[in-house]
Design an enzyme around this catalytic site. Structure first.
Site, short mmCIF file in Angstrom:
data_model
loop_
_atom_site.label_atom_id
_atom_site.label_comp_id
_atom_site.label_asym_id
_atom_site.label_seq_id
_atom_site.Cartn_x
_atom_site.Cartn_y
_atom_site.Cartn_z
N GLY A 145 0.83 -1.20 0.00
CA GLY A 145 0.00 0.00 0.00
C GLY A 145 0.86 1.25 0.00
O GLY A 145 0.74 2.10 -0.86
N ASN A 178 9.82 -8.46 16.12
CA ASN A 178 10.22 -9.61 15.30
C ASN A 178 11.39 -9.20 14.40
O ASN A 178 11.21 -8.55 13.38
CB ASN A 178 9.04 -10.09 14.44
CG ASN A 178 9.38 -11.35 13.66
OD1 ASN A 178 10.55 -11.76 13.59
ND2 ASN A 178 8.38 -11.96 13.06
N GLU A 200 8.08 3.30 8.13
CA GLU A 200 8.39 4.52 7.39
C GLU A 200 9.77 5.08 7.64
O GLU A 200 10.41 5.62 6.74
CB GLU A 200 7.30 5.56 7.69
CG GLU A 200 6.04 5.21 6.92
CD GLU A 200 4.76 5.83 7.45
OE1 GLU A 200 4.30 6.78 6.82
OE2 GLU A 200 4.24 5.37 8.48
#
Lengths: 778, 326, 195
Positions: A274, A667, A743
């Protein structure tokens, strides 16, 4: 999306949360084991959805098998300004398989949504599709054709004749300066700011640098084009979507259609990327719905790649004037960052390049300004680190130039100007390890071996350049909710209306449950991407981890409490009659504290004894007072090597080492991948990406993946991503301590590349991308 | 996409016989299907020629190489004889497109590849003399960064996108064409046409004709050959400029040379000027630069593509250096 | 995690639909009504997909990709660009990797097609599929079927041994999430097992 207001999303107030303030005021005794690092939390964990993705079983929006589905094809404007004069569908109507055509003269009434981010009703563009005959940009939806098959729909659409009244469009920023204005705010953040005396301090500065940096218009280009499949069942609508925001899609589509939210169900279990263009809700989601209602059949609308260049936003071009003043020792005395961007005639979205500059370095005198012009191009939208990404390109390039003027190492210059507090908000940082990032990445990169002299380093005939830049992105958090069920077989499920567009949410959800309940990850199923689940925020602004994981841990605690209560109330249980705080849990068993775990029961035994299927816990948490006390921000350092072949004007990134401080890394496997992801998109931004409009008519000339170049495998060298991995102690009260990661990893990359190009060649390129035509003279 | 009928041919004769009004042969489909989706190509009938037995690469008695028109780009690129005797062709093929597309694209089809001009590929633009003769050229005053600096006319400045054909120009390839009037052979240099006043006519292939073979003659220069392709990204992209060169060297003396350019011209571009500049001289970086200057002397830049002149020179000099291995 | 994101209600609907897909009927593709002024535009072909032969009536305009996805109910193969510019639609035809978006289904009468759905053997991931999971060689997963089909075909191709050789050989598959380094690692691990 720089929402750091900490206010709840009204519509997302969870019905069972009676306190209304979430966890900040709810410090019950924590039964869960500490996040000790002994479980999967914080450890490399393979993707929970991995098998589905490698076998082709993961279902994206257009993949769901729906009986009797028919196909819609959108017709877009070929002019960028004017009116639709006539739509002649007579030939299309006679085409085989034709079912319907919709356009402004022939469509059900649609309504503008409330356009409020916090109530999840913000569309990508406030003008509603088919609102009138006006055309504001090329690629605007003009009509929608529905036919039995995709081939028939395409053909019928090609037969529709549209006549326009053409007005000359304005595309170029220079031509649009008569519309320039100063936008006030961007998601609650002021776009003009000043502290101290930026002008006077600049005039008095010992060393000065001023330059304008520009970045081109860019498109997200996720590999999955947006798609929407609509199916009505009476007055209830199910939309199979690809959205970064299932709650937003539900609310916005409902308001646009004028139906209650409860009547709209969004299903979006997998999203083919996206990067922001699926964050807000764009017209295709409404088009499929009204087309389906019209023809009485499920309708699939799959955007073409070309349509992705006008139908779901882009990053505006930016022109940024940066002015830096410094003392001879390198201490910044003045920063001024002035940004000019584009927005559309029908809505406002501002690429807020300067807001990062307010706080990234310590400086007493700072001025920030933003200006916008309106052009006949669709409305921009967030694209991976909106504002921060182009903003850091300009600021970090300027700092590199200043470092050369000062003859100070660029890393050292940044350390000398380290901001120990957020000087803009006057808050202490919740946690900040930027200096560690510089050190870790510089060491790994071998920065100490750098000869700062441009053109001084060679590899045979190749010019070698080493450049670096700071990376940064806010540590956002919004309200989030989740439910966790412990099932009679001892397994567990976790659900939330969040999304996983590749960042790894499916997996981190499971990790949190696994550690909290002592259940192996293989025995936990996570479900997301469905608007009927407990609400969660948009997967944007790098806020999913910080918003959703604490709620999941809270839900685990409640589920476990219910299980303990069940055991206590069970006459057959060894824990019968004990007090709640006498019971503890470990490795999937509950037992009396101080006794052997084997003296208690497994979760399965507790439930089986009471003939119960499951216990369920809910968590709903939102940010609170901590947002007033602390500034939450992630930081990092990007170190880049380029090699330039001056004989053929070719620049290649040959090595990148990056270090990030994003709080706790939940993770490391998926986090590293997100690091690669941002760096690679940053390489694309630096070296190749730009969308080109033809000034004469406003059309996009390179609206495809052959002419809009994004990096391919051969463009990407060995990358190394390091994490400080120290939990943020204040971002949540559940001990997760993670800020987002999606980001920050792209910020600073383009500047580091451009700085490396300068180091290699002695040539400063201030307008991206750095294509061969700009390297002819090196 | 317009509806069309479809037949499959098992032989060249069948292929010819199946042609109807507004027909096209379809082989790999990588150009035709693409353009049909864009409504740039609108055939009413397709004749599938994939079953034709033109899929062999043979070394003939005279040492020349005969390549069937249906040989896939990947097979040609990896053919041992091509790698050994015509390395520039293998390199050019492997520089083009992607492994998947090379598995589809054929030798004959690649010669007929159509331009990547944005305005040609978008029927929303009324002006394209190639698509609609007489309608004008949107690229001349438009965004023409990828357009030609050589061989253009006021009617068309679209580049030919093939890499393979550029290498074949440097190898003196001959194209074999079969049609209703029999078979003929055309030198590849004459195969593609300059746009002139008729940019819609791109090759000498007439309606109803079928490319059957391409032959590469044995030559003294073909083994010492190289291809260099320059572009915005590292792979899977059309050339901004490319160069195919082949040299016949005696020590350092250049006995003969072939130089061809891609990405900068309206057809795969052979530069006789540059070849003349080199022939008889000594192979040196200086000589190569002079040849590159000669090659681009007649170049005419448009608003956005002036950089291609320098870039093409760079590609030529690099390719010459690689071929000569000085 | 069979049906992530689906609650009970949608799951029941989906289960019904999935059952239908398993039987692989020609979903919602009626005979095109050919009008006199339009050329005959549908044909019967036989495709052998993942070992199973199927007779289909296809619109001549239908690409192999759209036929797999829309007519045969096999949505594992993805459409990223529909113009041969991204590689998401990569399948094997007669053992070789191609872009299924740039070829018409009618051109493949009798051909053997392998898609991502055909790689796993009785639920056992193929070595390349397993390596992709192990090396986290994807994020959003949308380009992944194409990447894996390319990587699997690559094992049979004359591709050199350097990292750059592999990167070049995989450059026809765009991954916007930037999983390239991990894709490279996955392929290298499988190749080393092979040799």
């Amino acid at each position: 999306m720089q929402d750091t207001s900490g206010q709840g999303q009204n519509s997302q107030q969870h019905p069972t949360d009676t306190t209304g303030v979430g966890a900040a005021a709810d410090h019950t005794s924590n039964r869960l084991p500490e996040l000790s690092g002994n479980g999967s939390f914080g450890r490399p964990t393979p993707r929970h959805d991995g098998t589905l993705k490698v076998t082709g079983q993961a279902r994206y929006a257009a993949d769901h098998p729906i009986r009797r589905v028919v196909h819609a094809v959108a017709i877009q404007s070929t002019i960028a300004n004017g009116r639709v004069k006539n739509i002649d569908a007579s030939a299309a109507e006679k085409a085989p398989g034709f079912l319907a055509i919709l356009h402004h003269g022939k469509a059900p009434k649609l309504y503008r949504p409330s356009n409020d981010f916090m109530s999840a009703t913000k569309p990508g563009e406030i003008r509603v599709v088919f609102e009138d005959d006006r055309v504001y940009y090329a690629g605007q939806y003009i009509a929608l054709v529905v036919a039995e098959t995709l081939q028939q729909a395409n053909y019928a659409a090609s037969l529709v004749k549209i006549e326009y009244d053409f007005l000359h469009p304005v595309i170029d920023t220079d031509q649009a300066m008569n519309t320039v204005y100063d936008p006030e705010q961007f998601f609650g953040e002021k776009l003009t700011a000043q502290r101290g005396d930026p002008d006077g301090s600049y005039a008095a500065a010992a060393v000065k640098h001023e330059a304008t940096y520009s970045t081109p218009l860019e498109h997200h280009n996720p590999m999955e084009p947006s798609a929407s499949m609509a199916e009505w069942n009476g007055d209830e609508l199910t939309l199979y979507e690809t959205t970064q925001w299932v709650v937003g899609a539900r609310n916005t589509v409902a308001e646009t259609l004028g139906v209650p939210q409860e009547k709209v169900h969004i299903v979006s279990p997998f999203i083919g990327g996206g990067f922001g263009c699926k964050g807000f809700i764009w017209p295709h989601s409404v088009l499929s719905a009204i087309a389906s209602r019209q023809v009485g059949r499920p309708v699939k609308l799959n955007l073409t790649r070309k349509q992705m260049f006008s139908a779901c936003g882009h990053r505006s071009e930016t022109r940024q004037k940066v002015r830096l003043g410094a003392a001879a020792d390198g201490k910044l005395t003045s920063i001024f960052h002035d940004t000019l961007v584009q927005t559309s005639p029908v809505d406002e979205f501002i690429e807020s390049c300067g807001t990062t500059t307010e706080m990234l370095y310590s400086c007493p005198n700072v001025g920030i300004a933003h200006h916008a012009v309106r052009v006949n191009i669709a409305t921009p939208t967030p694209m991976r680190a909106p504002g921060e990404n182009p903003g850091t390109y300009a600021l970090e390039s300027a700092l590199d130039e200043l470092a050369y003027k000062l003859k100070i190492d660029p890393v050292e210059l940044r350390i000398r100007n380290h901001a120990d507090t957020n000087e803009h908000t006057k808050q202490p940082w919740s946690s900040k390890y930027l200096k560690d990032c510089y050190r870790m990445a510089a060491e790994k990169f071998g920065w100490s071996k750098r000869n700062p002299e441009p053109r001084s380093m060679r590899d045979g005939k190749l010019l070698v350049g080493w450049g670096m830049a700071t990376a940064t992105y806010p540590g956002m958090r919004n309200p989030g909710a989740a439910k966790v069920r412990i099932l009679q077989d001892g397994s567990a499920t976790v659900v939330s209306a969040t999304q996983d567009m590749g960042g790894g949410t499916y997996t981190t959800m499971v990790q949190v449950v696994s550690d909290a309940l002592g259940i192996p990850v293989e025995r936990i199923q996570s479900t997301l991407g469905d608007s009927m689940l407990p609400p969660a925020p948009v997967s944007g602004g790098s806020m999913t981890t910080a918003s959703v994981l604490p709620a999941i841990r809270k839900a685990c605690e409640q589920a476990l409490t219910k299980l303990v209560q069940t055991a206590i109330g069970d006459e057959n249980s060894p824990m019968h009659g004990k007090k709640e705080d006498e019971i503890t849990a470990q490795n999937g068993r509950v037992f009396v504290k101080g006794s052997s775990p084997s003296s208690g029961n497994t979760y399965a035994e507790v439930l089986a004894s009471k003939k119960m299927a499951a216990v369920e816990g809910e968590g709903f948490l939102q940010p609170g007072e901590e947002r007033k006390k602390y500034a939450f921000q992630s930081f990092g350092a990007q170190f880049v090597e380029v090699k330039i072949d001056p004989e053929i004007a070719r620049a290649r990134v040959t090595r990148v080492v990056s270090a990030f401080d994003v709080g706790k890394v939940v993770n490391p496997t998926t986090a590293r991948s997100q690091g690669y992801s941002g760096i690679i998109m940053g390489i694309g931004m630096a070296l190749m990406e730009h969308t080109i409009y033809d000034d004469r008519d406003g059309s996009i000339v390179n609206s495809n993946l052959a002419d809009y170049a994004v990096p391919v495998n051969a463009d990407v060298p060995d990358l190394e991503v390091l994490f400080v991995d120290k939990p943020d102690p204040y971002i949540d009260d559940q001990g997760i301590g993670a800020r987002g990661i999606g980001e920050i990893t792209i910020t600073g990359v383009a500047a580091a590349v451009a700085n490396a190009v300068y180091h290699a060649t002695g040539q400063r390129i201030r307008d991206l991308p750095i294509t061969p035509d700009k390297l002819l003279q090196v | 996409m317009q509806p069309f009928s479809f037949t499959q041919a098992r032989s060249e004769d069948e292929a010819m016989a199946q042609l109807r009004q507004n027909s096209r042969f379809i082989a790999g489909g990588t150009t035709l299907v693409d353009l049909m989706k864009l409504d740039v190509e609108t055939p009413a009938h397709l004749v599938d020629i994939n079953a034709l037995s033109l899929n062999k690469i043979e070394t003939l008695a005279d040492g020349s190489l005969r390549i069937g028109a249906m040989v896939r780009n990947s097979d040609l690129a990896h053919d041992a004889a091509v790698i050994k005797n015509f390395p520039v062709l293998s390199q050019a093929l492997l520089a083009g497109a992607s492994a998947q597309l090379r598995n589809m694209a054929t030798t004959g089809g690649n010669l007929l590849q159509r331009t990547r001009c944005y305005y040609f590929r978008d029927p929303a633009y009324a002006a394209c003399n190639k698509r609609r003769p007489g309608s004008g050229c949107a690229a001349l005053e438009g965004f023409n960064r990828i357009h030609a600096v050589l061989g253009g006319s006021e009617h068309c400045v679209a580049t030919h996108p093939s890499d393979m054909a550029v290498a074949m120009v440097a190898l003196d390839a001959v194209v074999h064409i079969r049609g209703p009037k029999g078979e003929r052979q055309v030198k590849i240099e004459d195969f593609h046409k300059l746009p002139g006043t008729t940019p819609q006519i791109e090759t000498v292939v007439e309606p109803g004709e079928l490319i059957t073979y391409v032959t590469l003659p044995k030559s003294a220069f073909s083994t010492r050959s190289a291809y260099v392709k320059l572009r915005d990204r590292a792979s899977y992209e059309f050339a901004l400029a490319s160069a195919a060169v082949a040299l016949d060297l005696n020590g350092k003396t250049i006995r003969s040379a072939r130089l061809a350019l891609g990405g900068v011209a309206t057809k795969p571009w052979r530069s006789h000027e540059a070849e003349q500049a080199l022939t008889g001289g000594q192979a040196s970086d200086q000589a190569f630069r002079a040849a590159a200057e000669a090659a681009m002397k007649s170049a005419r830049p448009l608003r956005y593509n002036g950089f291609k002149i320098e870039l093409a020179k760079m590609a030529l000099v690099r390719a010459l250096n690689e071929a000569a291995q000085l | 995690m069979d049906s992530p994101g689906w609650n009970r209600r949608s799951f029941l609907k989906a289960a019904a639909a999935a059952g239908a897909a398993a039987a692989m009927p020609d979903i919602a593709v009626p005979e095109p009504q050919v009008k006199p002024d339009v050329p005959a535009s549908s044909q019967s072909i036989r495709l052998k997909v993942n070992g199973t032969s199927r007779q289909l009536n296809v619109d001549t305009r239908a690409t192999l990709l759209d036929t797999l996805r829309e007519q045969m109910g096999m949505a594992g193969t993805k459409k990223g660009c529909d113009h041969g510019q991204c590689g998401a639609c990569t399948v094997h035809v007669n053992g070789r990797r191609i872009n299924s978006c740039l070829t018409f289904a009618v051109m493949h009468d009798g051909d053997e097609i392998t898609t991502i759905e055909g790689l796993a053997d009785a639920g056992q991931l193929s070595p390349m599929q397993a390596a992709f999971v192990e090396h986290d060689a994807f994020q959003c997963g949308y380009c992944t079927p194409g990447q894996i089909m390319s990587a699997t075909a690559l094992l049979r191709e004359p591709v050199g041994n350097t990292d750059d050789d592999l990167r070049e050989a995989m450059s026809g598959n765009i991954c916007r999430c930037g999983a390239y380094p991990n894709i490279l690692a996955a392929i290298k691990s499988v190749r080393s097992q092979h040799s």
